[in-house]
Design an enzyme around this catalytic site. Structure first.
Site, short mmCIF file in Angstrom:
data_model
loop_
_atom_site.label_atom_id
_atom_site.label_comp_id
_atom_site.label_asym_id
_atom_site.label_seq_id
_atom_site.Cartn_x
_atom_site.Cartn_y
_atom_site.Cartn_z
N CYS A 121 0.82 -1.22 0.00
CA CYS A 121 0.00 0.00 0.00
C CYS A 121 0.85 1.27 0.00
O CYS A 121 0.36 2.35 -0.33
CB CYS A 121 -0.94 0.01 1.20
SG CYS A 121 -2.14 -1.33 1.16
N HIS A 263 -3.12 7.36 3.22
CA HIS A 263 -3.53 6.13 2.56
C HIS A 263 -4.97 5.78 2.95
O HIS A 263 -5.30 5.71 4.13
CB HIS A 263 -2.58 5.00 2.95
CG HIS A 263 -3.04 3.65 2.50
ND1 HIS A 263 -3.48 3.41 1.22
CD2 HIS A 263 -3.17 2.48 3.17
CE1 HIS A 263 -3.84 2.15 1.11
NE2 HIS A 263 -3.66 1.56 2.28
N ASN A 293 -10.00 0.22 0.06
CA ASN A 293 -8.54 0.32 0.10
C ASN A 293 -7.98 -0.20 -1.23
O ASN A 293 -8.03 -1.40 -1.49
CB ASN A 293 -8.02 -0.51 1.27
CG ASN A 293 -6.50 -0.49 1.38
OD1 ASN A 293 -5.80 -0.08 0.46
ND2 ASN A 293 -5.99 -0.97 2.50
N1 COA Z 1 -18.78 -8.30 8.90
C1 COA Z 1 -19.24 -8.64 10.10
N2 COA Z 1 -18.43 -9.03 11.11
C2 COA Z 1 -17.11 -9.05 10.86
C3 COA Z 1 -16.58 -8.71 9.61
C4 COA Z 1 -17.47 -8.33 8.61
N3 COA Z 1 -17.05 -7.96 7.38
N4 COA Z 1 -15.23 -8.83 9.66
C5 COA Z 1 -14.92 -9.23 10.91
N5 COA Z 1 -16.06 -9.39 11.63
C6 COA Z 1 -16.21 -9.81 13.01
C7 COA Z 1 -15.01 -10.58 13.50
O1 COA Z 1 -15.10 -11.93 13.09
C8 COA Z 1 -15.15 -10.41 14.99
O2 COA Z 1 -16.10 -11.35 15.45
P1 COA Z 1 -15.86 -12.14 16.83
O3 COA Z 1 -15.78 -11.08 17.88
O4 COA Z 1 -17.06 -12.99 16.91
O5 COA Z 1 -14.58 -12.88 16.62
C9 COA Z 1 -15.77 -9.03 15.15
O6 COA Z 1 -16.28 -8.69 13.86
C10 COA Z 1 -14.79 -7.97 15.57
O7 COA Z 1 -13.64 -8.12 14.84
P2 COA Z 1 -12.43 -7.16 15.06
O8 COA Z 1 -11.29 -7.63 14.22
O9 COA Z 1 -12.20 -6.97 16.52
O10 COA Z 1 -13.03 -5.80 14.50
P3 COA Z 1 -12.32 -4.41 14.44
O11 COA Z 1 -13.11 -3.42 15.16
O12 COA Z 1 -10.86 -4.50 14.78
O13 COA Z 1 -12.40 -4.06 12.90
C11 COA Z 1 -11.10 -4.13 10.90
C12 COA Z 1 -11.82 -4.94 11.96
C13 COA Z 1 -10.44 -5.08 9.92
C14 COA Z 1 -12.09 -3.25 10.19
C15 COA Z 1 -10.03 -3.24 11.59
O14 COA Z 1 -9.23 -4.01 12.44
C16 COA Z 1 -9.15 -2.56 10.59
O15 COA Z 1 -9.58 -1.69 9.87
N6 COA Z 1 -7.85 -2.91 10.56
C17 COA Z 1 -6.92 -2.34 9.59
C18 COA Z 1 -7.04 -3.09 8.29
C19 COA Z 1 -6.34 -2.38 7.18
O16 COA Z 1 -6.57 -1.22 6.96
N7 COA Z 1 -5.48 -3.11 6.47
C20 COA Z 1 -4.78 -2.62 5.36
C21 COA Z 1 -3.70 -1.69 5.80
S1 COA Z 1 -2.78 -1.16 4.43
#
Ligand code: COA
Length: 341
Positions: A121, A263, A293
């Site tokens: 990225c 980003h 993204n």
């Molecule tokens: N829809 C519904 N539920 C979802 C889901 C979706 N698309 N994706 C994950 N979940 C669930 C998970 O399974 C988890 O369930 P559980 O508690 O039963 O295990 C719950 O939601 C919470 O997951 P969590 O990972 O704690 O959520 P979060 O608040 O951290 O948000 C992201 C997840 C991925 C949105 C967040 O961590 C994020 O944005 N991270 C950065 C990712 C990124 O930008 N990557 C590229 C960088 S270049």
């Protein structure tokens, strides 16, 4: 007048952005569309990421195809050829050779030098100082820098935690040699990486460490794997520290920044970066809601959505797999008026 030109002549040349181009696939995929196949819903995705929709390339469209489209758009705006093409991508058309030579040929650029930069990225933010160095040293006259990705092809269609985040697209700029006080001047730059964190965001199989075999496919190792929470934490931390580093290099304060282009990973990450830098949110560009993204394409696609006055100060910052991150300052270019034809 004479004094000013003497002053200019004594200063080292820098890269100057003179044109922008973009390309996104026409196919819009909403959160509701994804919810037909995945256990997710529009409310969850919007709340956690700010993403409402993204574009997915059709099966016949490659990263190179989008790069050609964005590159042609930028060349048309620049009104002239370039002698070097850099494609920043982590989703190349093939493992070997790089995507850039074919893109250069398809753009009719003869025997232009052409190579890929893979910093995931952060690819575009790594390619920009490379282009700037090439024109500043006279190695190239004009460089076409393209960030292009078909992320939908490396993201697991059955993994709700990553499928909803990414989209496809491309953006491009033309960089020529110029002076630091011209609109469009880029730099200084700050780049960094931390290879101890590779495991946080990777496609484990398909390279020389782990070929794609039955075992890899069974474990979904040919698709992107991510520790979302940790990536989130590091993305905010690194983009903030890198932004501060580049401002310090330039002797500028956050108040000098007219526009932050970070980003486009996630709206919450964008807000956290802006808040920690104490840059008002209304000075930040956000199009993650429309595109998701798009990895190396995200910064140039966001540039195309910023509308500023020539000479205004822009702070670019990015972070991605590697982990790799970087920042750059840029004054808003004096862009050519788009040709309606
Ligand atoms: N829809 C519904 N539920 C979802 C889901 C979706 N698309 N994706 C994950 N979940 C669930 C998970 O399974 C988890 O369930 P559980 O508690 O039963 O295990 C719950 O939601 C919470 O997951 P969590 O990972 O704690 O959520 P979060 O608040 O951290 O948000 C992201 C997840 C991925 C949105 C967040 O961590 C994020 O944005 N991270 C950065 C990712 C990124 O930008 N990557 C590229 C960088 S270049």
């Amino acid at each position: 007048m004479a004094a000013a030109s003497t002053h200019r002549a004594s200063r080292p040349p820098v890269g100057v952005v003179e044109a922008l181009g973009t390309a996104v696939p026409p196919h819009v995929v909403t959160n509701d569309d994804l919810a037909q196949h995945l256990d997710t819903n529009d409310e969850w995705v919007r709340t956690r990421t700010g993403i409402a929709e993204r574009r997915f390339a059709d099966p016949d469209t490659s990263t190179g195809d989008l790069a050609v489209e964005a590159g042609a758009d930028a060349l048309k705006a620049a009104g002239g050829d370039v002698d070097t093409v850099i494609v920043a991508t982590t989703t190349p058309d093939r493992m070997l050779p790089g995507t850039a030579p074919e893109v250069a040929s398809r753009l009719g650029l003869g025997d232009a030098s052409a190579f890929d930069v893979n910093a995931a990225c952060a690819g575009f933010i790594y390619a920009l100082p490379v282009a700037s160095g090439l024109v500043a040293t006279g190695t190239a006259d004009r460089v076409l820098v393209i960030g292009a990705e078909v992320m939908s092809r490396i993201v697991d269609p059955d993994d709700r935690s990553t499928r909803v985040l990414f989209g496809d697209g491309a953006g491009a700029v033309v960089v020529r040699s110029g002076h630091a006080d011209e609109p469009g001047a880029v730099g200084p730059f700050d780049l960094g990486s931390d290879g101890d964190q590779t495991h946080l965001l990777e496609v484990p199989a398909g390279g020389t460490r782990q070929p794609i075999d039955d075992h890899a496919i069974e474990n979904r190792h040919h698709f992107l794997q991510m520790d979302g929470r940790e990536v989130y934490r590091q993305a905010v931390r690194r983009m903030v520290s890198s932004s501060r580093a580049v401002l310090a290099q330039a002797g500028l304060e956050v108040d000098d920044v007219d526009c932050l282009i970070a980003h486009q990973a996630n709206a919450r990450i964008l807000e956290a970066v802006a808040d920690r830098l104490e840059i008002p949110r209304d000075r930040c560009v956000s199009n993650v809601g429309r595109y998701g993204n798009t990895s190396a394409a995200s910064i140039p696609l966001a540039l195309a959505d910023a509308s500023l006055e020539p000479g205004q100060q822009v702070l670019l910052t990015s972070f991605g797999a590697g982990m790799a991150w970087g920042s750059s300052l840029m004054t808003w270019p004096d862009l050519p008026t788009p040709d309606p034809t």
